[in-house]
Design a protein around this motif. Structure first.
Motif, short mmCIF file in Angstrom:
data_model
loop_
_atom_site.label_atom_id
_atom_site.label_comp_id
_atom_site.label_asym_id
_atom_site.label_seq_id
_atom_site.Cartn_x
_atom_site.Cartn_y
_atom_site.Cartn_z
N ILE A 184 19.98 50.58 56.98
CA ILE A 184 19.83 51.37 58.11
C ILE A 184 19.35 52.86 57.47
O ILE A 184 18.43 53.58 57.74
CB ILE A 184 20.90 51.80 58.78
N ARG A 185 19.87 53.03 55.96
CA ARG A 185 19.52 54.23 55.20
C ARG A 185 18.26 54.22 54.80
O ARG A 185 17.46 55.17 54.72
CB ARG A 185 20.40 54.32 54.25
N LEU A 186 17.54 52.86 54.49
CA LEU A 186 16.20 52.91 54.60
C LEU A 186 15.29 53.13 55.61
O LEU A 186 13.95 53.09 55.39
CB LEU A 186 15.98 51.79 53.69
N GLY A 187 15.75 53.17 56.80
CA GLY A 187 14.93 53.37 57.93
C GLY A 187 15.12 52.20 58.81
O GLY A 187 14.37 52.40 60.15
N ALA A 188 15.48 50.86 58.69
CA ALA A 188 15.85 49.93 59.46
C ALA A 188 16.63 50.02 60.60
O ALA A 188 17.67 50.90 60.41
CB ALA A 188 15.92 48.59 58.81
N GLN A 189 16.55 49.25 61.78
CA GLN A 189 17.51 49.39 62.78
C GLN A 189 18.18 48.02 62.94
O GLN A 189 17.64 47.12 62.78
CB GLN A 189 16.65 49.82 63.88
N VAL A 190 19.57 48.12 63.42
CA VAL A 190 20.24 47.13 63.87
C VAL A 190 20.66 47.20 65.40
O VAL A 190 21.22 48.26 65.70
CB VAL A 190 21.77 46.87 62.78
N TYR A 191 20.33 46.01 66.00
CA TYR A 191 20.76 46.15 67.59
C TYR A 191 22.03 44.98 67.59
O TYR A 191 21.40 43.77 67.42
CB TYR A 191 19.78 45.81 68.44
N THR A 192 23.11 45.29 67.96
CA THR A 192 24.01 44.36 68.38
C THR A 192 24.27 44.03 69.53
O THR A 192 23.78 44.94 70.64
CB THR A 192 25.59 44.52 67.35
N ARG A 193 25.02 42.96 70.22
CA ARG A 193 24.93 42.67 71.38
C ARG A 193 23.62 42.54 72.19
O ARG A 193 23.27 42.83 73.25
CB ARG A 193 26.01 43.57 72.24
N THR A 194 22.66 41.92 71.29
CA THR A 194 21.32 41.97 71.94
C THR A 194 21.06 40.33 71.68
O THR A 194 20.80 40.15 70.44
CB THR A 194 20.38 42.77 71.20
N ARG A 195 20.93 39.51 72.52
CA ARG A 195 20.63 37.93 72.47
C ARG A 195 19.29 37.74 72.76
O ARG A 195 18.39 38.16 73.81
CB ARG A 195 21.75 37.52 73.16
N VAL A 196 18.73 37.04 71.82
CA VAL A 196 17.06 36.69 71.90
C VAL A 196 17.18 35.49 72.88
O VAL A 196 18.09 34.54 72.91
CB VAL A 196 16.76 36.16 70.51
N THR A 197 16.22 35.62 73.83
CA THR A 197 16.41 34.68 75.05
C THR A 197 15.04 33.97 74.93
O THR A 197 14.47 32.96 75.56
CB THR A 197 16.26 35.30 76.29
N GLY A 198 14.00 34.22 74.05
CA GLY A 198 12.64 33.61 73.84
C GLY A 198 11.98 34.10 72.70
O GLY A 198 12.09 35.31 72.43
N ILE A 199 10.77 33.40 72.32
CA ILE A 199 9.97 34.03 71.27
C ILE A 199 8.44 33.74 71.79
O ILE A 199 8.24 32.46 72.28
CB ILE A 199 9.96 33.14 69.91
N VAL A 204 17.17 28.62 68.29
CA VAL A 204 16.33 29.81 67.99
C VAL A 204 14.87 29.30 67.64
O VAL A 204 13.89 29.75 68.14
CB VAL A 204 16.70 30.85 67.12
N ALA A 205 14.83 28.25 66.45
CA ALA A 205 13.54 27.55 66.28
C ALA A 205 12.98 27.02 67.29
O ALA A 205 11.65 27.12 67.65
CB ALA A 205 13.75 26.66 65.03
N ALA A 206 13.72 26.37 68.27
CA ALA A 206 13.02 25.72 69.43
C ALA A 206 12.38 26.68 70.24
O ALA A 206 11.31 26.28 71.08
CB ALA A 206 14.28 24.90 70.16
N MET A 207 12.69 27.83 70.43
CA MET A 207 12.05 28.80 71.27
C MET A 207 10.66 29.06 70.82
O MET A 207 9.80 29.38 71.60
CB MET A 207 12.75 30.14 71.15
N ALA A 208 10.55 28.62 69.26
CA ALA A 208 8.83 28.92 68.93
C ALA A 208 8.45 27.75 68.96
O ALA A 208 7.37 27.51 68.41
CB ALA A 208 8.92 29.51 67.57
N GLY A 209 9.18 26.57 69.35
CA GLY A 209 8.60 25.33 69.39
C GLY A 209 8.44 24.48 68.22
O GLY A 209 7.56 23.67 67.74
N VAL A 210 9.63 24.81 67.29
CA VAL A 210 9.72 24.35 66.04
C VAL A 210 11.05 23.52 66.13
O VAL A 210 12.04 23.85 66.52
CB VAL A 210 9.89 25.36 65.08
N ASN A 211 11.05 22.36 65.46
CA ASN A 211 12.00 21.42 65.35
C ASN A 211 12.77 21.27 63.61
O ASN A 211 11.93 20.94 63.02
CB ASN A 211 11.69 20.01 65.56
N ILE A 212 13.67 21.83 63.72
CA ILE A 212 14.59 22.19 62.14
C ILE A 212 15.86 21.12 62.14
O ILE A 212 16.42 21.18 63.22
CB ILE A 212 14.66 23.48 61.75
#
Length: 808
Positions: free
Chosen positions: A155-170, A204-212
């Motif tokens: 964060i000090r370098l300029g990046a940002q962190v968002y908690t309580r934020t769930r990915v629902t799709g890619i 999460v990979a499945a959201m991008a059509g990827v099987n791991i």
């Protein structure tokens, strides 16, 4: 929340925070991290926090060493040292071997005596204490504190962190490119997504059509109360006892103790609940109790310790216990940094560094070929199979897995059309990438699947199959042998773009006449070797790439990754299962083949490194004149449905020449005598073809292939090391397995790569990279074998038939 970012990292554990930090450090300050709960809410929050640099993988060791330095720079590391204990004579030999391997890759480490170990941990029992490894730079961290320290640095370098934020799709474009991430708080447009979602990574990979293949496996550890009069000083070393399968670190005057049981439990193989956060899973004290009892054997006073809490938590394991790293082929911008397989904080810093380098610079400092996320075959699309293999990897985290032991779960999974013939001949099967393959044969004794065979032989001793393999090698050298090579990976490229793509990938010249067989390497941009294949030009726009069974999916992904949008059309297809392959080798091989075909198979008609179709009883067979064992012979490619018939005809024709079946153990011995290198063992991305004795494959006039400019620079600067062949000890076979430290003038200068016994030349053979300015034929070398040094000599690169006359 930003609606636009340069990169989105999914997952707020140590790996995700490390990726974010290293991206920001590289100047990608518009990177963001999204976490569905709070930071450390997954496996990270339950980590024991122990760090060691000790590992026999050069890459993992470097990752761990880097991670330690990173956490030290954040003032989040307690350096207390570690004591790794041997509670049996056999484990002491394991540690002797591991110390030799670690020294060979640059770690300063030594064994210590039982007395020295007791000085470091005086409260442990001396019973069954055979020795230990002491690593003074090891230590431990607080998982919560360290992860937050890394996130704050980002964060000090300029990046940002968002908690309580769930990915629902890619979001992925019609061209297979990532365009954004959908969350329950809004969308973020981006061109790079990094999946560092831990136990949720497969979803999460499945959201991008990827099987791991990533499986949560449950790990348990217990916090014990201090024992009055036996309080553990806070600066005391951590310990690991590999025989007892346990580890421990001081905590508040007591110990936190964890263990690696032999029958672990996986969970949620069909998907991890999204609402799971940092809560424990139901613990199983009955499963943990045997390890606690063994801990008490080592630390008897702990019998009086009260139990504070037994924690059960899942961590993501891959089927080979290696992380899944890299950009997924066909999904531009979708990167993986997951399935850390309990590497946790030890790997977290290094994984973040490597993935960020790969994204920003297009390459990495360390060799990550073994950890390419796409390396697994389609067998692993089956969650149950992937889970069973992951559980087996967990079992061997501390429990010794000997080099000649085989996986024992879910077998047979993948068999060749010739499998029953191998059974009839008394095969002892091993497994590679799911395939059942004959390691060697015991005629008349019945077939079986190999398992923990080396453990049954007595562990670190000479292999019990030595005589059987010697007989097979003799047959190939003196008469003729047949082998089922059907597990070879086979990739067909068809279309007007096939030649352009292959010439981009390969350092050799691909533009040869139809019927040519070309041995070549695929290189990375620094000239390091990432693929080792043969390519046959079947027709003008039709090529077949033949790869090793363990590398075909890695090579397939590499090809697909490097197709350019402006390339002419090319169809890339895995045809491995379509064709069986029979290897026919030996001085009488031409006699056998000539007896069953009317086609001309003379040296003039079918020269070395060419291929043509021959007819055997009305069946067309592609005969490739190529040999990995150094004898006259062919790889015969047959439609799988016709292969048993062809095997039987060849086998019958070979009876007058005393034909014998041989397996992969013999192949390994024969190729060592001939000086042939093996990918992953002898050649990696850390070596270039000039160093690996493969300069003859480099054709600078073939085009601007990947790595060409780097090779020009490196050749101009001069080659500082190269692969040497060493002979070690005398004629009696030694227990060599590869990785042993090589010593010159009293100092460790390298390690053995491949090593084994050459039954024809009656010598122990090893390959090692050595400095060319110091090593001559007169150099006196030593190899450390289980704590003892054995004299070694620099030998000719090729010990058997250096002129190559046998192949004609």
């Amino acid at each position: 929340m930003r609606s636009q970012a340069r990169a989105v990292v999914i997952g707020g554990g140590i790996t995700g925070c490390s990726v974010l930090y290293h991206l920001a450090q590289a100047g990608w300050t518009e990177a963001v991290l999204v976490e569905k709960a709070e930071l450390t809410s997954g496996a990270t929050c339950h980590a024991a926090g122990m760090l060691t640099q000790f590992n026999t993988s050069p890459t993992i060791m470097r990752m761990r060493k880097y991670s330690t330095g990173l956490y030290q720079s954040l003032n989040a590391y307690s350096q207390v040292g570690s004591v790794n204990i041997a509670s049996s004579a056999e484990m002491l030999r394991t540690l002797q071997r591991n110390v030799s391997r670690a020294k060979g890759i640059g770690l300063n480490v030594e064994l210590i005596s039982p007395e020295e170990a007791l000085k470091l941990i005086p409260w442990m029992s001396s019973q069954d204490l055979y020795g230990a490894v002491y690593l003074p730079e090891d230590g431990h961290i607080d998982p919560h504190e360290t992860t937050y320290a890394l996130a704050k640095a980002a964060i000090r370098l300029g990046a940002q962190v968002y908690t309580r934020t769930r990915v629902t799709g890619i979001e992925v474009s019609s061209r297979g490119e990532v365009t954004g991430v959908k969350t329950d708080r809004g969308d973020i447009h981006c061109e790079v997504v990094v999946n560092a979602a831990g136990i949720w990574a497969a979803q999460v990979a499945a959201m991008a059509g990827v099987n791991i293949p990533s499986t949560p496996v449950i790990h348990q550890h217990i916090a014990l109360e201090p024992v009055a009069g036996h309080e553990i000083p806070s600066g005391s070393p951590t310990f690991r006892d590999y025989d007892y399968l346990v580890y421990g670190r001081p905590e508040s005057g007591g110990y936190l103790v964890g263990g690696w049981e032999l029958n672990p439990v996986s969970c949620w193989i069909d998907g991890v609940p999204w609402d799971h956060e940092s809560a424990d899973l139901p613990n199983d004290f009955d499963r943990f109790a045997p390890m606690l009892e063994d801990t008490i054997k080592r630390m008897p006073f702990l019998i009086e310790a009260g139990m504070i809490r037994l924690v059960a938590h899942p961590d993501a394991f891959s089927p080979d216990a290696g992380p899944l790293l890299g950009e997924w082929p066909g999904r531009k911008g979708f990167w993986l940094a997951c399935a850390s397989s309990m590497q946790g904080f030890g790997g977290g810093g290094g994984i973040g560094k490597s993935v960020a380098e790969w994204i920003v610079d297009g390459g990495t400092e360390w060799d990550l070929t073994a950890y390419r996320a796409w390396r697994f075959s389609r067998n692993y699309h089956d969650p149950f199979y992937a889970s069973e293999r992951a559980r087996e990897c967990y079992k061997y985290y501390y429990y010794t897995h000997y080099p000649h032991d085989e996986s024992m779960v879910c077998r047979p999974r993948r068999i060749s059309a010739l499998h029953q013939r191998m059974q009839d001949l008394g095969a002892v099967f091993g497994t590679k990438n799911g395939w059942e393959r004959a390691n060697y044969f015991l005629p008349g004794q019945g077939w079986r699947m190999g398992g923990e065979d080396q453990r049954e032989w007595g562990g670190w001793v000479k292999p019990a199959f030595g005589d059987a393999v010697g007989r097979e090698c003799s047959a190939v050298r003196k008469q003729v042998g047949m082998i089922d090579l059907s597990s070879f990976g086979k990739i067909d490229l068809n279309g007007p773009g096939a030649l352009r793509l292959l010439q981009r990938l390969a350092c050799n010249n691909m533009d040869r006449p139809a019927g040519s067989v070309i041995y070549t390497q695929f290189l990375d941009r620094e000239g390091g070797i990432v693929g080792d294949v043969t390519v046959t030009r079947l027709a003008g726009n039709h090529f077949r790439v033949v790869s090793g069974a363990a590398h075909v999916d890695s090579d397939l992904g590499w090809m697909r990754t490097h197709v350019h949008t402006d390339d002419p059309p090319v169809k890339i297809r895995d045809v491995t299962d379509d064709f069986a392959v029979i290897g026919l080798y030996g001085p009488r091989a031409r006699d056998v083949l000539s007896a069953v075909t009317g086609s001309d198979v003379s040296d003039d008609a079918l020269p070395y490194m060419t291929a043509q179709t021959v007819n055997i009883s009305g069946i067309n067979v592609l005969a490739q004149r190529v040999s990995y064992v150094g004898e006259l012979g062919w790889e015969l490619y047959i439609r799988a449905g016709d292969s048993v018939f062809i095997w039987d005809i060849l086998w019958q024709a070979g009876q007058k020449h005393s034909i014998k079946a041989f397996g992969y153990k013999a192949v390994d011995a024969l190729r060592l005598e001939r000086g042939f290198a093996a990918l992953a063992n002898d050649i990696t991305s850390e070596e270039n073809p000039y160093e690996a004795r493969l300069g003859f494959c480099v054709k600078m006039n073939a085009g601007d292939f990947i790595g060409r400019q780097a090779l020009i620079r490196k050749k101009a600067a001069g080659i500082r090391q190269r692969l040497f062949t060493l002979t070690i000890g005398g004629e009696e076979a030694l227990a060599l397995y590869g990785g042993e430290a090589v010593i010159f003038e009293g100092k460790v200068v390298s390690r053995l790569r491949s090593a084994g016994y050459g039954h024809t030349v009656k010598k122990n053979i090893g390959f090692a990279y050595l400095p060319v300015d110091r090593i001559t034929e007169a150099a006196r070398l030593e190899v450390e074998v289980f704590g003892e040094t054995v004299t070694a000599e620099v030998a000719a690169d090729i010990l058997y038939d250096p002129e190559g006359s046998a192949r004609r």
